[in-house]
Write a protein that holds these residues in place. Structure first.
Motif, short mmCIF file in Angstrom:
data_model
loop_
_atom_site.label_atom_id
_atom_site.label_comp_id
_atom_site.label_asym_id
_atom_site.label_seq_id
_atom_site.Cartn_x
_atom_site.Cartn_y
_atom_site.Cartn_z
N PRO A 258 -8.95 -6.20 0.09
CA PRO A 258 -9.00 -4.89 0.72
C PRO A 258 -8.13 -4.77 1.96
O PRO A 258 -7.66 -3.69 2.30
CB PRO A 258 -10.48 -4.73 1.08
N LYS A 259 -7.91 -5.91 2.63
CA LYS A 259 -7.23 -5.86 3.92
C LYS A 259 -6.13 -6.91 3.95
O LYS A 259 -6.25 -7.96 3.30
CB LYS A 259 -8.25 -6.21 5.00
N PRO B 185 -4.91 -1.92 6.06
CA PRO B 185 -5.38 -1.91 4.66
C PRO B 185 -4.33 -2.44 3.70
O PRO B 185 -3.13 -2.26 3.92
CB PRO B 185 -5.64 -0.43 4.39
N ASN B 186 -4.79 -3.09 2.65
CA ASN B 186 -3.90 -3.57 1.59
C ASN B 186 -3.96 -2.57 0.43
O ASN B 186 -4.76 -1.63 0.45
CB ASN B 186 -4.39 -4.95 1.13
N VAL C 177 -5.07 -1.08 -3.05
CA VAL C 177 -6.44 -1.09 -3.59
C VAL C 177 -6.54 -2.08 -4.75
O VAL C 177 -5.70 -2.09 -5.66
CB VAL C 177 -6.81 0.34 -4.07
N GLU C 178 -7.60 -2.93 -4.70
CA GLU C 178 -7.67 -4.04 -5.66
C GLU C 178 -7.75 -3.58 -7.12
O GLU C 178 -7.13 -4.16 -8.00
CB GLU C 178 -8.88 -4.91 -5.34
N ARG C 179 -8.56 -2.55 -7.35
CA ARG C 179 -8.74 -2.10 -8.73
C ARG C 179 -7.39 -1.65 -9.30
O ARG C 179 -7.03 -1.95 -10.43
CB ARG C 179 -9.75 -0.94 -8.77
N GLN C 180 -6.62 -0.98 -8.45
CA GLN C 180 -5.29 -0.50 -8.87
C GLN C 180 -4.34 -1.68 -9.12
O GLN C 180 -3.52 -1.64 -10.03
CB GLN C 180 -4.75 0.40 -7.78
N ASP C 181 -4.49 -2.75 -8.28
CA ASP C 181 -3.66 -3.95 -8.47
C ASP C 181 -3.90 -4.56 -9.84
O ASP C 181 -2.96 -4.89 -10.56
CB ASP C 181 -4.03 -5.02 -7.42
N GLU D 113 0.82 -1.21 0.00
CA GLU D 113 0.00 0.00 0.00
C GLU D 113 0.86 1.27 0.00
O GLU D 113 0.48 2.28 -0.58
CB GLU D 113 -0.91 0.00 1.24
#
Ligand code: SAM
Ligand code: DTB
Ligand code: SF4
Length: 334
Positions: A300-301, A306-307, A309-313, A278
């Protein structure tokens, strides 16, 4: 499994278990282009460099841990403001596992904030393992120290991986954790190995350790009798209220160097770019993949923090032309 068992193209170097700290330190200190070239060469001999294994984490029992790990939000020795909770119900865990599978995960990792599990809690975790496997996901748990019979029971339930990190060098360990010893960690790792469960074992960078400690951690992992199948390299997540909340941030290039050293010394292992993504730029993460990281935590976590962001991954993987690895696509370590 003999070296090169994945059948993938490229020169396959011999797998060594006799790395010295100084040899690893010399690797880490190589000119960056040379280090990345070596890591890429080793990586491509066994893995498809476009594939990334995706694991999703769930904290099944949060907080209230009696251990004093200096980095951890879940220790009772810290005032991180985290609310402790009881072990989750099996059905609630399975609902999370279904969501993880739908999101593209091939492995579901369940973590509990225990020093070691009580036998009746272990039975509940075994039911979770059976349920998650039933969904067609690989399973991983991290529950603290295990006895031999407890490891055997987890194997019987079908557990694929056990996560138990060495975290740092043997020399620095006592500066980070005082409630257990390095040997305690090694003992659990051998119980897990003896039970026939795959080992997931790595460490954290950014605990205030020296470069020699970083080399020593990698050398210790690479000198285990069998390399861990999975090697998570975490970048410290600095949690307010923990002893290490003010630790000096790690230079991203130095972090990439550690990933490369893990790849070169443990050529057949999955190297996981774990906690801390993150706070990393997309470019730093891309360099970690070039250095041989081929696994991430997605979702998400992490456990309590927090991890990325999935969409960004997914956008990052897409931009890099990389794809999630399918179950069974991992080469066994040796
Ligand atoms: N209690 C068990 C144990 O210690 O093995 C399992 C859970 S523990 C949270 C799992 C691992 O998470 C730790 O060994 C450590 O490597 C990692 N971890 C915990 N807090 C972290 C943090 N703030 N930043 C990076 N990694 C962390
Ligand atoms: C590992 O090496 N990293 C994960 C997993 N194994 C269990 C945990 C990271 C925890 C990060 C801090 C938190 O979210 O509490
Ligand atoms: Fe407990 Fe694990 Fe956190 Fe240490 S890292 S305090 S053992 S939950």
């Amino acid at each position: 499994m003999p070296d090169g068992g994945s059948g993938r193209p490229g020169p396959v170097s011999a797998t060594r278990h006799d790395w010295t700290r100084d040899e690893v330190a010399a690797l880490i200190a190589l000119p960056f282009p040379e280090l990345l070239f070596r890591a890429q060469t080793v990586h491509r001999a066994r893995f498809d460099p476009t594939e990334v294994q995706i694991s999703t984490l769930l904290s099944i029992k949060t907080g209230g841990c009696p251990e004093d790990c200096g980095y951890c939000s879940q220790s009772v020795h810290h005032e991180s403001g985290l609310k402790a909770s009881k072990l989750m119900q099996v059905e609630a865990v399975l609902a999370e596992a279904r969501a993880a599978k739908a999101g593209g995960a091939s492995r579901f990792c369940m973590g509990a904030a225990w020093r070691s599990p009580k036998d009746h809690d272990l039975e509940a975790v075994c039911a979770m393992i059976e349920g998650v496997k039933g969904l067609g996901l690989e399973t991983c748990v991290t529950l603290g120290m295990l006895s031999g019979p407890q490891a055997g029971r987890l194997r019987e339930a079908g557990l694929d991986y056990y996560n138990h990190n060495l975290d740092t060098s043997p020399e620095y360990y006592g500066s980070v954790i005082t409630t257990r010893t390095y040997q305690d960690r090694l003992d659990t790792l051998s119980h897990v190995r003896d039970a026939g469960i795959n080992v997931c074992c790595g460490g954290i960078i950014g605990l205030g350790e020296s470069e020699d400690d970083q080399a020593s951690l990698i050398a210790t992992l690479a000198c285990l009798p069998q390399h861990p199948e999975s090697v998570p390299i975490n970048l410290l997540v600095r949690v307010a209220g923990t002893r290490l909340e003010d630790a000096v941030p790690v230079d991203p290039i130095s972090f990439v160097r550690i990933i490369a050293a893990a790849r070169i010394t443990m050529p057949a292992s999955m190297v996981r770019l774990s906690a801390g993504r993150e706070s990393m730029s997309d470019e730093a993460q891309a360099l970690c993949f070039l250095a041989g990281a081929n696994s991430i935590f997605y979702g998400p976590k992490l456990l309590t923090t927090p991890n990325a962001v999935e969409r960004q991954d997914m956008r990052l993987l897409d931009r890099l032309g990389m794809v999630p690895m399918q179950i069974g696509g991992t080469a066994p370590a040796s």
